[in-house]
Design an enzyme around this catalytic site. Structure first.
Site, PDB file in Angstrom:
ATOM      1  N   HIS A 201     -16.135  18.284  -6.631  1.00 46.55           N
ATOM      2  CA  HIS A 201     -15.933  19.003  -5.379  1.00 46.55           C
ATOM      3  C   HIS A 201     -17.250  19.514  -4.798  1.00 46.55           C
ATOM      4  O   HIS A 201     -17.356  19.705  -3.584  1.00 46.55           O
ATOM      5  CB  HIS A 201     -14.964  20.170  -5.602  1.00 46.55           C
ATOM      6  N   CYS A 517      -8.933  -3.616  -0.678  1.00 41.83           N
ATOM      7  CA  CYS A 517      -9.078  -2.169  -0.834  1.00 41.83           C
ATOM      8  C   CYS A 517     -10.015  -1.797  -1.978  1.00 41.83           C
ATOM      9  O   CYS A 517     -10.117  -0.626  -2.332  1.00 41.83           O
ATOM     10  CB  CYS A 517      -7.722  -1.494  -1.005  1.00 41.83           C
TER      11      CYS A 517
END
Length: 587
Positions: A201, A517
């Protein structure tokens, strides 16, 4: 700037947020707190648990204040940070962390500070043992919450990172996601730390705030002091300590060039992804965490081509139920505001293993060749049905597609589709709205068996999505996470390209959509080849969308198709790479 007379020194780390930062180092003291360790008497257990709960309450108040400040940040970065702090608040609710600390206080009679330290370490060790970068990156979040709890238990002051002089580059042993969220982008030239990786994060926050950042620099604090002049390259991970005037000039020029390119890419977000010949290409985003939704909006992606649902199974002791999954999926589908979302069913297994599922199914789920993807889902119908129910309910809020991972046989698809129909009928009987016809159901082409059986699969599927990462790994029997064989992981190996081409041709014969993808889709180096092979739908990390769009808009599709034909006649990946590089150099 201080340090001009010092000898220039070069360091290397991991570039996690692009851009070049030039400024003065400010070494951030993370203010490590001395943690007391002692045993408590049985009669003091409740009081100690009360002290812990008070610390939780204080920590929650602090995080809510940080959330309020984050809401003042302009742009989508605000959403990212607010969602991160939501995750922190969840960790302070009825989580494994809280239950573990209370159990250590009651069972082992540890004081609260020691119990927090021990529980955070235990969770960190269990995550690290999994060996997956994504899960390992979540350790920083848990450690950050644990540090806040310990500070509140010991009443230790917090070391500020805000209010630094303009042009500062923050340097530290570890920058927590919360530290990073409090950085002021207009004042901070960059950030660099010893610990951290691209999946964490801290990195996500830095990218959201557009602060050039390099993490994982092992010798950083040995060579950098407050006042040193620093240059950091958030793309390459290169760091220059006390650069010479000549080096400074080189990086200053490079910074100007990248700033100009960034402006161009920002403008491209609103432009269509169309080749010079006028062929439209669909660019979508791969999403791993809800926190990435802001980046999806900024990227200019026209949909989510791959939503990994594994995030709903992380950081918890149990398997999420239908309602939890529905709420999470609904939030994402609604956030896309009518743009399509392709939801992949559970693909925990192999490198993305969860200790919860290891406990439920054993070590087979930890093997790339074991019980993963659709194999796991079909072995636990209850889990797959709950996920189908959640997905079908979420479909009431926007267009979705359902993607089945790790498929190798037609029978797996038929069984899954039968279950999907059964779940839909039950929902309808319960009075719950279900779209008719049901959402399209497709398969990942990520193992050679699926690619070679593509003609048969195309008759029972609504679309294909080619996952190049796993397809390369399984075709070449190469684990790119293993340093000994990582160099053999070759996207341009002729066997890989022929499997991709075969799957694409099968999809075209059956007139069903086919997309890429895997990571190849997000690398502009491969764009001409993929379009030349016939692919018109690419899904990638949101940050890569503008660069791929830039390549598409500069591309002559006829020339790319001709070059792809030449490439597919080759038998050597080195020759293929040279042919592709030559073609790209012409654009």
């Amino acid at each position: 700037m201080a340090g001009k007379t010092s000898k220039e020194k070069h360091l290397k780390g991991l570039g996690v947020s692009s851009g070049i930062g030039i400024g003065v180092a400010r070494v951030h003291d993370d203010g490590a707190v001395r943690i007391p360790h002692y045993r408590i008497a049985a009669r003091d257990v409740e009081a100690e648990r009360g002290r812990f709960r008070d610390a939780i309450a204080r920590t929650r108040r602090q995080i809510r204040k940080l959330q309020d400040k984050a809401r003042e940040i302009p742009g989508s970065a605000s959403d990212e940070i607010v969602m991160l702090f939501d995750a922190y608040l969840q960790m302070l609710a009825d989580s494994r962390l809280v239950r573990g600390v209370e159990a250590r206080i009651a069972g082992r009679r540890l004081n609260a500070e020691a119990a927090v330290e021990a529980e955070v370490a235990a969770i960190g060790e269990s995550f690290a043992a999994i060996g997956d970068a994504y899960i390992t990156a979540r350790i920083a979040d848990i450690r950050d919450v644990g540090s806040r709890l310990i500070r509140n238990l010991t009443r230790a002051p917090e070391t500020p990172v805000s209010g630094l002089p303009k042009g500062s580059i923050v340097v530290g042993g570890e920058l927590t996601p919360a530290d990073t969220a409090r950085l002021q982008p207009h004042r901070i030239a960059g950030a660099v730390a010893v610990l951290g990786g691209a999946e964490g994060h801290t990195a996500i926050m830095a990218r959201a705030l557009s602060i050039p950042t390099v993490l994982g620099v092992s010798n950083l604090l040995k060579y950098v002091r407050t006042g040193d002049t620093l240059v950091i390259d958030g793309t390459s991970g290169h760091i220059v300590v006390n650069p010479t005037p000549a080096t400074l000039a080189v990086y200053a020029k490079r910074r100007e060039e990248r700033t100009a390119e960034k402006r161009l890419l920002v403008r491209l977000r609103r432009q269509p992804a169309v080749t010079r010949n006028g062929t439209a290409i669909m660019l979508q985003a791969n999403v791993e965490l809800p926190i990435e939704m802001g980046m999806v909006k900024q990227s200019g992606a026209i949909g989510i081509g791959l939503l990994r649902t594994e995030f709903m199974f992380m950081n918890r002791d149990d398997i999420p139920g239908e309602e939890d999954q529905y709420q999470a999926l609904r939030g994402i589908v609604e956030a896309m505001n009518g743009r399509p979302v392709t939801i992949r069913t559970l693909d925990i297994g192999g490198e993305k293993i969860s200790d919860t599922l290891v406990g439920n199914f054993g070590q087979s789920v930890a093997s790339p060749l074991g019980l993963r993807g659709i194999r796991l889902s079909l072995s636990r119908i209850d889990i797959l049905e709950a996920q189908f129910r959640a997905i079908l309910r979420a479909a009431a809020h926007g267009p979705i597609r359902i993607l089945l991972p790790m498929v190798t046989t037609c029978s797996e698809v038929r069984r899954a589709r039968t279950l999907l129909e059964r779940v839909a009928r039950r929902l309808k009987r319960e009075g719950i709205k279900v779209p008719r016809p049901l959402p399209p159901c497709g398969v990942m082409i990520e193992v050679p068996a699926a690619a070679l059986a593509a003609d048969a699969l195309s008759r029972i599927c609504d679309f294909f999505a080619i996952g190049t990462n796993d397809l390369i790994m399984y075709t070449l029997a190469t684990d790119r996470a293993d340093e000994q064989v990582a160099p053999l992981f070759d996207p341009l190996h002729p066997a890989v390209l022929r499997l991709m081409q075969g799957a694409a041709e099968a999809a075209m014969r059956a007139a069903i959509p086919v997309s890429i993808c895997g990571e190849m889709a997000g690398d502009p180096r491969f764009t001409a080849l993929l379009l030349g092979l016939g692919f018109r739908n690419l899904s990638m990390a949101p940050a890569n969308v503008p660069r791929v769009k830039k390549r598409i808009r500069a591309l002559d599709l006829d020339a790319a198709t001709q070059r792809a034909r030449i490439i597919m006649d080759q038998v050597d990946s080195g020759r293929i790479a040279a042919l592709l590089d030559d073609f790209n150099a012409l654009a």
